[in-house]
Scaffold this motif. Sequence first.
Motif, PDB file in Angstrom:
ATOM      1  N   ARG A  82      39.961  43.030  42.746  1.00 18.25           N
ATOM      2  CA  ARG A  82      40.673  44.018  43.566  1.00 18.25           C
ATOM      3  C   ARG A  82      40.136  45.417  43.337  1.00 18.25           C
ATOM      4  O   ARG A  82      39.978  46.199  44.278  1.00 18.25           O
ATOM      5  N   TRP A  83      39.847  45.727  42.089  1.00 17.34           N
ATOM      6  CA  TRP A  83      39.248  47.037  41.781  1.00 17.34           C
ATOM      7  C   TRP A  83      37.899  47.161  42.491  1.00 17.34           C
ATOM      8  O   TRP A  83      37.612  48.187  43.120  1.00 17.34           O
ATOM      9  N   GLY A  84      37.078  46.132  42.371  1.00 17.41           N
ATOM     10  CA  GLY A  84      35.749  46.182  42.962  1.00 17.41           C
ATOM     11  C   GLY A  84      35.779  46.321  44.474  1.00 17.41           C
ATOM     12  O   GLY A  84      35.020  47.107  45.055  1.00 17.41           O
ATOM     13  N   MET A  85      36.673  45.581  45.129  1.00 21.87           N
ATOM     14  CA  MET A  85      36.753  45.669  46.590  1.00 21.87           C
ATOM     15  C   MET A  85      37.293  47.027  47.024  1.00 21.87           C
ATOM     16  O   MET A  85      36.863  47.577  48.036  1.00 21.87           O
ATOM     17  N   SER A  86      38.223  47.586  46.234  1.00 25.54           N
ATOM     18  CA  SER A  86      38.747  48.915  46.579  1.00 25.54           C
ATOM     19  C   SER A  86      37.695  49.998  46.418  1.00 25.54           C
ATOM     20  O   SER A  86      37.764  51.043  47.069  1.00 25.54           O
ATOM     21  N   GLU A  87      36.702  49.730  45.575  1.00 22.68           N
ATOM     22  CA  GLU A  87      35.612  50.687  45.353  1.00 22.68           C
ATOM     23  C   GLU A  87      34.419  50.440  46.280  1.00 22.68           C
ATOM     24  O   GLU A  87      33.394  51.117  46.157  1.00 22.68           O
ATOM     25  N   GLY A  88      34.546  49.489  47.170  1.00 18.42           N
ATOM     26  CA  GLY A  88      33.521  49.279  48.184  1.00 18.42           C
ATOM     27  C   GLY A  88      32.352  48.407  47.773  1.00 18.42           C
ATOM     28  O   GLY A  88      31.295  48.437  48.428  1.00 18.42           O
ATOM     29  N   PHE A  89      32.501  47.588  46.749  1.00 15.09           N
ATOM     30  CA  PHE A  89      31.418  46.686  46.367  1.00 15.09           C
ATOM     31  C   PHE A  89      31.388  45.481  47.310  1.00 15.09           C
ATOM     32  O   PHE A  89      32.426  44.985  47.745  1.00 15.09           O
ATOM     33  N   ASP A  90      30.182  45.021  47.613  1.00 19.65           N
ATOM     34  CA  ASP A  90      29.977  43.949  48.587  1.00 19.65           C
ATOM     35  C   ASP A  90      29.820  42.582  47.939  1.00 19.65           C
ATOM     36  O   ASP A  90      30.045  41.549  48.582  1.00 19.65           O
ATOM     37  N   VAL A  91      29.385  42.568  46.676  1.00 21.69           N
ATOM     38  CA  VAL A  91      29.185  41.330  45.925  1.00 21.69           C
ATOM     39  C   VAL A  91      29.886  41.468  44.582  1.00 21.69           C
ATOM     40  O   VAL A  91      29.746  42.481  43.905  1.00 21.69           O
ATOM     41  N   LEU A  92      30.632  40.427  44.212  1.00 22.74           N
ATOM     42  CA  LEU A  92      31.359  40.421  42.950  1.00 22.74           C
ATOM     43  C   LEU A  92      30.904  39.223  42.125  1.00 22.74           C
ATOM     44  O   LEU A  92      30.987  38.082  42.586  1.00 22.74           O
ATOM     45  N   VAL A  93      30.428  39.514  40.932  1.00 24.06           N
ATOM     46  CA  VAL A  93      29.843  38.491  40.065  1.00 24.06           C
ATOM     47  C   VAL A  93      30.750  38.260  38.858  1.00 24.06           C
ATOM     48  O   VAL A  93      31.290  39.202  38.280  1.00 24.06           O
ATOM     49  N   GLU A  94      30.912  36.998  38.482  1.00 23.03           N
ATOM     50  CA  GLU A  94      31.594  36.643  37.239  1.00 23.03           C
ATOM     51  C   GLU A  94      30.547  36.317  36.174  1.00 23.03           C
ATOM     52  O   GLU A  94      29.621  35.546  36.428  1.00 23.03           O
ATOM     53  N   MET A  95      30.729  36.885  34.989  1.00 26.08           N
ATOM     54  CA  MET A  95      29.798  36.593  33.895  1.00 26.08           C
ATOM     55  C   MET A  95      30.518  36.749  32.566  1.00 26.08           C
ATOM     56  O   MET A  95      31.252  37.716  32.355  1.00 26.08           O
ATOM     57  N   ASP A  96      30.314  35.814  31.644  1.00 26.36           N
ATOM     58  CA  ASP A  96      30.945  35.877  30.335  1.00 26.36           C
ATOM     59  C   ASP A  96      30.289  36.943  29.464  1.00 26.36           C
ATOM     60  O   ASP A  96      29.104  37.270  29.637  1.00 26.36           O
ATOM     61  N   ALA A  97      31.055  37.421  28.488  1.00 26.56           N
ATOM     62  CA  ALA A  97      30.564  38.465  27.589  1.00 26.56           C
ATOM     63  C   ALA A  97      29.801  37.904  26.397  1.00 26.56           C
ATOM     64  O   ALA A  97      29.139  38.663  25.680  1.00 26.56           O
ATOM     65  N   ASP A  98      29.888  36.588  26.172  1.00 32.06           N
ATOM     66  CA  ASP A  98      29.395  36.029  24.914  1.00 32.06           C
ATOM     67  C   ASP A  98      27.918  35.659  24.905  1.00 32.06           C
ATOM     68  O   ASP A  98      27.417  35.120  23.917  1.00 32.06           O
ATOM     69  N   GLY A  99      27.206  35.909  26.007  1.00 29.21           N
ATOM     70  CA  GLY A  99      25.784  35.590  26.066  1.00 29.21           C
ATOM     71  C   GLY A  99      25.482  34.202  26.581  1.00 29.21           C
ATOM     72  O   GLY A  99      24.308  33.838  26.737  1.00 29.21           O
ATOM     73  N   SER A 100      26.516  33.404  26.867  1.00 29.35           N
ATOM     74  CA  SER A 100      26.261  32.060  27.391  1.00 29.35           C
ATOM     75  C   SER A 100      25.673  32.098  28.794  1.00 29.35           C
ATOM     76  O   SER A 100      24.945  31.196  29.198  1.00 29.35           O
ATOM     77  N   HIS A 101      26.011  33.151  29.545  1.00 28.59           N
ATOM     78  CA  HIS A 101      25.417  33.380  30.860  1.00 28.59           C
ATOM     79  C   HIS A 101      24.334  34.435  30.710  1.00 28.59           C
ATOM     80  O   HIS A 101      24.601  35.549  30.261  1.00 28.59           O
ATOM     81  N   GLN A 102      23.131  34.091  31.087  1.00 24.29           N
ATOM     82  CA  GLN A 102      22.003  34.985  30.866  1.00 24.29           C
ATOM     83  C   GLN A 102      21.831  35.949  32.043  1.00 24.29           C
ATOM     84  O   GLN A 102      21.574  35.502  33.166  1.00 24.29           O
TER      85      GLN A 102
END
Length: 247
Positions: A82-102
């Motif tokens: 919701r924050w990202g869409m309110s700020e006008g971002f077109d793509v929203l990515v999910e990524m973990d903080a632990d380094g499992s997603h490179q």
Amino acid sequence: MEQTLGRVLVVVPTYNERENLPLIAERLRKALPEAHLLIADDNSPDGTPEIADELAAADDHIHVLHRQEKQGLGAAYIDAFRWGMSEGFDVLVEMDADGSHQPEELTKLLDALAEGADLVIGSRWVPGGKVVNWPGHREFLSRGANVYVRLMLGLPVRDATAGFRAYRAAALEKIGLSDVESQGYCFQVDLTLRTARHGLRVVEVPITFVERTHGTSKMSGKVMYEAFWRVGIWGVTGLPGRLRRRH
């Protein structure tokens, strides 16, 4: 035909990730300098919020969403989306903080979006995908959970529980977030199912998932139980809210 993606926001939820956060932020900013990073912290008691604020103060492409309590992965992502869409971002990515997603593999997800996908999942279980340093019981649970999802929901997706994924903001607006109640890894299945049932295009690309080296996994019996019973209910009755089948 490739499409212009627009502004990209990578959302990284955190809870007690003080060791991992600076490392993953540095790798992301190097791998994709034009993207913005939103750290959604659930009031971590280990100093993660302070580290996030320091990173944001030093880089105008890094932002922090301070949440007041730990309410689960789903709630954190919904607030961040919701924050990202309110700020006008077109793509929203999910990524973990632990380094499992490179972060270095993020371009593969964005390339698939540019080719017309609405949701791109970084998949461990499609040809070319793999896991590194994962205990055998975790691989068994993940593979088994995804077989269960395919059988119960009829989703032609190999890794519906994956947390490395990219959405078009327009797709999230179309599927709606107001009645999403699922938390944990069930949240990923929930949004995948909503995306598919709205007739939007879901694509999987292979990634290498690397087990964390710092901190503690957030996987728990409660998380697994929620996924099991919610998927079972959806398999019989359909999604909650406006997509529920009427009898």
